[in-house]
Design a protein around this motif. Structure first.
Motif, PDB file in Angstrom:
ATOM      1  N   VAL A   1       0.827  -1.212   0.000  1.00 42.56           N
ATOM      2  CA  VAL A   1       0.000   0.000   0.000  1.00 42.56           C
ATOM      3  C   VAL A   1       0.859   1.259   0.000  1.00 42.56           C
ATOM      4  CG1 VAL A   1      -1.812   1.286   1.210  1.00 42.56           C
ATOM      5  CG2 VAL A   1      -1.843  -1.222   1.203  1.00 42.56           C
ATOM      6  N   SER A   2       1.779   1.358   0.929  1.00 41.99           N
ATOM      7  CA  SER A   2       2.589   2.574   1.049  1.00 41.99           C
ATOM      8  C   SER A   2       3.757   2.622   0.072  1.00 41.99           C
ATOM      9  CB  SER A   2       3.126   2.706   2.477  1.00 41.99           C
ATOM     10  OG  SER A   2       4.134   1.731   2.728  1.00 41.99           O
ATOM     11  N   GLY A   3       4.194   1.438  -0.393  1.00 39.24           N
ATOM     12  CA  GLY A   3       5.351   1.380  -1.274  1.00 39.24           C
ATOM     13  C   GLY A   3       6.680   1.486  -0.563  1.00 39.24           C
ATOM     14  N   ARG A   4       6.672   1.622   0.762  1.00 38.86           N
ATOM     15  CA  ARG A   4       7.930   1.730   1.513  1.00 38.86           C
ATOM     16  C   ARG A   4       8.578   0.352   1.649  1.00 38.86           C
ATOM     17  NH1 ARG A   4       7.177   5.463   6.743  1.00 38.86           N
ATOM     18  NH2 ARG A   4       9.453   5.647   6.481  1.00 38.86           N
ATOM     19  N   LYS A   5       9.893   0.336   1.740  1.00 41.43           N
ATOM     20  CA  LYS A   5      10.642  -0.917   1.815  1.00 41.43           C
ATOM     21  C   LYS A   5      11.031  -1.214   3.254  1.00 41.43           C
ATOM     22  CE  LYS A   5      12.312  -0.622  -2.926  1.00 41.43           C
ATOM     23  NZ  LYS A   5      13.484  -0.541  -3.835  1.00 41.43           N
ATOM     24  N   ALA A   6      11.060  -2.516   3.566  1.00 37.15           N
ATOM     25  CA  ALA A   6      11.339  -2.940   4.932  1.00 37.15           C
ATOM     26  C   ALA A   6      12.142  -4.228   4.921  1.00 37.15           C
ATOM     27  CB  ALA A   6      10.035  -3.167   5.697  1.00 37.15           C
ATOM     28  N   LEU A   7      13.007  -4.397   5.915  1.00 41.24           N
ATOM     29  CA  LEU A   7      13.662  -5.684   6.113  1.00 41.24           C
ATOM     30  C   LEU A   7      12.603  -6.734   6.408  1.00 41.24           C
ATOM     31  CD1 LEU A   7      16.829  -4.984   8.312  1.00 41.24           C
ATOM     32  CD2 LEU A   7      16.749  -5.626   5.894  1.00 41.24           C
ATOM     33  N   PHE A   8      12.759  -7.921   5.811  1.00 39.81           N
ATOM     34  CA  PHE A   8      11.757  -8.970   5.995  1.00 39.81           C
ATOM     35  C   PHE A   8      12.437 -10.297   6.312  1.00 39.81           C
ATOM     36  CE2 PHE A   8       8.141 -11.730   4.590  1.00 39.81           C
ATOM     37  CZ  PHE A   8       7.207 -11.229   5.481  1.00 39.81           C
ATOM     38  N   VAL A   9      13.344 -10.268   7.262  1.00 39.90           N
ATOM     39  CA  VAL A   9      13.919 -11.486   7.830  1.00 39.90           C
ATOM     40  C   VAL A   9      13.692 -11.419   9.338  1.00 39.90           C
ATOM     41  CG1 VAL A   9      15.641 -11.843   6.031  1.00 39.90           C
ATOM     42  CG2 VAL A   9      16.217 -10.401   7.984  1.00 39.90           C
ATOM     43  N   ASN A  10      13.533 -12.581   9.961  1.00 39.40           N
ATOM     44  CA  ASN A  10      13.301 -12.600  11.402  1.00 39.40           C
ATOM     45  C   ASN A  10      13.893 -13.857  12.007  1.00 39.40           C
ATOM     46  OD1 ASN A  10      10.822 -14.621  12.135  1.00 39.40           O
ATOM     47  ND2 ASN A  10      10.523 -13.761  10.074  1.00 39.40           N
ATOM     48  N   GLU A  11      14.345 -13.714  13.235  1.00 42.00           N
ATOM     49  CA  GLU A  11      15.038 -14.810  13.904  1.00 42.00           C
ATOM     50  C   GLU A  11      14.133 -16.005  14.152  1.00 42.00           C
ATOM     51  OE1 GLU A  11      18.207 -15.289  17.634  1.00 42.00           O
ATOM     52  OE2 GLU A  11      17.097 -13.415  17.336  1.00 42.00           O
ATOM     53  N   GLY A  12      12.812 -15.776  14.212  1.00 43.73           N
ATOM     54  CA  GLY A  12      11.889 -16.861  14.498  1.00 43.73           C
ATOM     55  C   GLY A  12      11.773 -17.877  13.385  1.00 43.73           C
ATOM     56  N   PHE A  13      11.783 -17.418  12.124  1.00 42.03           N
ATOM     57  CA  PHE A  13      11.524 -18.331  11.011  1.00 42.03           C
ATOM     58  C   PHE A  13      12.575 -18.319   9.902  1.00 42.03           C
ATOM     59  CE2 PHE A  13       7.174 -17.481  12.676  1.00 42.03           C
ATOM     60  CZ  PHE A  13       6.856 -18.782  13.031  1.00 42.03           C
ATOM     61  N   THR A  14      13.407 -17.285   9.810  1.00 44.28           N
ATOM     62  CA  THR A  14      14.363 -17.194   8.705  1.00 44.28           C
ATOM     63  C   THR A  14      15.605 -18.018   9.023  1.00 44.28           C
ATOM     64  OG1 THR A  14      13.593 -14.946   8.279  1.00 44.28           O
ATOM     65  CG2 THR A  14      15.609 -15.639   7.182  1.00 44.28           C
ATOM     66  N   THR A  15      15.947 -18.952   8.139  1.00 40.47           N
ATOM     67  CA  THR A  15      17.052 -19.864   8.409  1.00 40.47           C
ATOM     68  C   THR A  15      18.297 -19.610   7.567  1.00 40.47           C
ATOM     69  OG1 THR A  15      16.111 -21.459   6.844  1.00 40.47           O
ATOM     70  CG2 THR A  15      15.523 -21.709   9.186  1.00 40.47           C
ATOM     71  N   ARG A  16      18.136 -19.048   6.369  1.00 39.68           N
ATOM     72  CA  ARG A  16      19.325 -18.795   5.540  1.00 39.68           C
ATOM     73  C   ARG A  16      18.973 -17.843   4.405  1.00 39.68           C
ATOM     74  NH1 ARG A  16      19.485 -22.008   0.739  1.00 39.68           N
ATOM     75  NH2 ARG A  16      17.749 -23.492   0.630  1.00 39.68           N
ATOM     76  N   ILE A  17      19.998 -17.181   3.892  1.00 42.23           N
ATOM     77  CA  ILE A  17      19.864 -16.371   2.685  1.00 42.23           C
ATOM     78  C   ILE A  17      20.251 -17.247   1.508  1.00 42.23           C
ATOM     79  CG2 ILE A  17      20.687 -14.334   1.449  1.00 42.23           C
ATOM     80  CD1 ILE A  17      21.004 -12.955   4.127  1.00 42.23           C
ATOM     81  N   ASP A  18      19.347 -17.386   0.570  1.00 38.86           N
ATOM     82  CA  ASP A  18      19.451 -18.427  -0.440  1.00 38.86           C
ATOM     83  C   ASP A  18      20.663 -18.292  -1.351  1.00 38.86           C
ATOM     84  OD1 ASP A  18      16.994 -19.356   0.538  1.00 38.86           O
ATOM     85  OD2 ASP A  18      15.877 -18.114  -0.867  1.00 38.86           O
ATOM     86  N   GLU A  19      21.002 -17.078  -1.733  1.00 34.76           N
ATOM     87  CA  GLU A  19      22.029 -16.878  -2.756  1.00 34.76           C
ATOM     88  C   GLU A  19      23.451 -16.890  -2.202  1.00 34.76           C
ATOM     89  OE1 GLU A  19      18.143 -15.202  -3.974  1.00 34.76           O
ATOM     90  OE2 GLU A  19      19.424 -14.919  -2.211  1.00 34.76           O
ATOM     91  N   LEU A  20      23.623 -16.999  -0.890  1.00 32.70           N
ATOM     92  CA  LEU A  20      24.933 -16.908  -0.271  1.00 32.70           C
ATOM     93  C   LEU A  20      25.426 -18.265   0.224  1.00 32.70           C
ATOM     94  CD1 LEU A  20      24.563 -13.646   1.851  1.00 32.70           C
ATOM     95  CD2 LEU A  20      25.244 -13.887  -0.546  1.00 32.70           C
ATOM     96  N   ALA A  21      26.732 -18.371   0.366  1.00 30.09           N
ATOM     97  CA  ALA A  21      27.322 -19.544   1.004  1.00 30.09           C
ATOM     98  C   ALA A  21      26.879 -19.591   2.463  1.00 30.09           C
ATOM     99  CB  ALA A  21      28.845 -19.467   0.922  1.00 30.09           C
ATOM    100  N   PRO A  22      26.842 -20.790   3.070  1.00 28.51           N
ATOM    101  CA  PRO A  22      26.355 -20.886   4.452  1.00 28.51           C
ATOM    102  C   PRO A  22      27.036 -19.930   5.420  1.00 28.51           C
ATOM    103  CG  PRO A  22      26.527 -23.066   3.499  1.00 28.51           C
ATOM    104  CD  PRO A  22      27.118 -22.128   2.481  1.00 28.51           C
ATOM    105  N   SER A  23      28.351 -19.804   5.343  1.00 26.27           N
ATOM    106  CA  SER A  23      29.046 -18.912   6.271  1.00 26.27           C
ATOM    107  C   SER A  23      28.685 -17.455   6.028  1.00 26.27           C
ATOM    108  CB  SER A  23      30.561 -19.106   6.153  1.00 26.27           C
ATOM    109  OG  SER A  23      31.011 -18.835   4.833  1.00 26.27           O
ATOM    110  N   GLU A  24      28.520 -17.074   4.753  1.00 20.08           N
ATOM    111  CA  GLU A  24      28.122 -15.702   4.427  1.00 20.08           C
ATOM    112  C   GLU A  24      26.702 -15.431   4.913  1.00 20.08           C
ATOM    113  OE1 GLU A  24      30.677 -15.143   0.266  1.00 20.08           O
ATOM    114  OE2 GLU A  24      28.632 -15.961   0.220  1.00 20.08           O
TER     115      GLU A  24
END
Length: 277
Positions: free
Chosen positions: A192-215
Motif C-alpha cells: 500500500v505505502s510502497g515503503r521498503k522494509a527488512l523482511f527477515v526474522n530470527e523466528g523463522f528465517t534460516t538462511r539467505i538463499d544466494e549466499l554460502a552458508p558462512s556468508e
C-alpha cells in the motif's frame, strides 16, 4: 466518534482512543484505523473487553483470517488462537519474529487481546522493518534488495516442543507437511505505502538463499541485531483488555518472558496478507 491518535515513538507505535472495537465500525472509522496502521505500524487500544467473536469480527474487517496449525483455538471461534502459558509452551514468542512467514502469503497483520496479564512483567516489543532498512548504508541496501531468504515453520515449532503426545505429533506432522520451507525477499515492499522494509526474522528465517552458508550466517546475524536496535522499537506494558493491532508486513515483535510463574493469557486473530515482493 473521532479517533484520538497519540504517537509513542519516532519509528513506530501509537495509542488510539475514541473508538469501541466491540461495536461495528463505520466505514470512516475502519478507514481511519487502517490509515493509522499505515502511519504508525502498531496501534494500541486500552479498555477494550472483546469476546473472541467480536475480536474476530473486528479483525475480519481488514482481511480474511488465518487458522493456526499448532496453537490451541477458541472452540467456537477457531480464527482466534489462545496463548496461555498455563497450557502451551510459548517460548517461540520470546524471540524476535514476524508471524507466520512460513506461509506463501504471510499475515497482513494481527489483533492481540490481553485476557489475563501478570502483575508485573510480560511486556511486548515491536520493531519497525522500515526504520531498520532505511538506516542501512546505501551499498548494503542495494545488496539486500537482490536477495531472498528461506523461512521454515519448524524453526520456531520444533518437534521436541510440539510433539509430546500422539495427537500433538499428528498435528505437527500435518503442519510440517502443509508448510514446507519457502523463500521470501529479504527486503519487501509494502503493497500500500510502497515503503521498503527488512523482511527477515530470527523466528523463522534460516538462511539467505544466494549466499554460502558462512556468508548467510554472518549477514543474518548482522541483520537480526540491526533490526532490533532500541531506536527502531516500541515497548508496551499490558493491562487487562488492552488490544494491539500491528502491520505484520513491516514489523517484528518480541514477547518478554520475564513473569514466570505468573500466568499470561492472550487471544490473537491473524489477518492473511499477500505474497511479499
Amino acid at each position: 466518534m473521532t479517533l484520538s491518535i497519540s504517537p509513542l515513538g519516532t519509528a513506530l507505535g501509537a495509542q488510539i482512543s475514541g473508538v469501541d472495537l466491540a461495536a461495528d465500525l463505520s466505514p470512516a472509522q475502519r478507514d481511519a484505523i487502517e490509515q493509522a496502521l499505515l502511519d504508525h505500524q502498531v496501534l494500541f487500544f486500552r479498555d477494550q473487553p472483546l469476546t473472541p467473536n467480536r475480536q474476530a469480527r473486528f479483525a475480519a474487517q481488514f482481511g480474511d483470517l488465518h487458522i493456526h496449525p499448532i496453537y490451541p483455538k477458541v472452540a467456537d471461534t477457531p480464527q482466534v488462537l489462545i496463548l496461555d502459558t498455563a497450557v502451551t509452551d510459548v517460548r517461540d514468542n520470546a524471540i524476535w519474529h514476524t508471524d507466520v512467514t512460513f506461509l506463501p502469503t504471510p499475515a497482513l497483520g494481527a489483533v492481540l487481546a490481553a485476557k489475563h496479564v501478570p502483575a508485573y512483567g510480560g511486556d511486548t516489543l515491536w520493531a519497525s522493518g522500515i526504520a531498520a532498512f532505511e538506516a542501512l548504508s546505501a551499498p548494503l541496501r542495494g545488496l539486500l534488495e537482490g536477495l531472498t531468504a528461506t523461512h521454515d515453520f519448524t524453526h520456531s515449532f520444533p518437534l521436541e516442543r510440539f510433539g509430546s503426545t500422539a495427537e500433538d505429533l499428528a498435528r505437527w506432522e500435518a503442519a510440517r507437511r502443509d508448510h514446507p520451507p519457502l523463500s521470501h525477499p529479504v527486503v519487501r515492499t509494502h503493497p500500500v505505502s510502497g515503503r521498503k522494509a527488512l523482511f527477515v526474522n530470527e523466528g523463522f528465517t534460516t538462511r539467505i538463499d544466494e549466499l554460502a552458508p558462512s556468508e548467510s550466517e554472518a549477514l543474518l546475524k548482522l541483520l537480526f541485531a540491526h533490526a532490533t536496535r532500541p531506536e527502531f522499537t516500541v515497548r508496551w506494558r499490558w493491562q487487562a483488555n488492552d488490544v494491539a493491532f500491528w502491520d505484520n508486513r513491516v514489523t517484528q515483535h518480541y514477547a518478554v518472558d520475564d513473569y514466570r510463574p505468573q500466568r499470561r493469557v492472550m487471544h490473537r486473530a491473524t489477518i492473511l496478507g499477500d505474497a511479499p515482493f
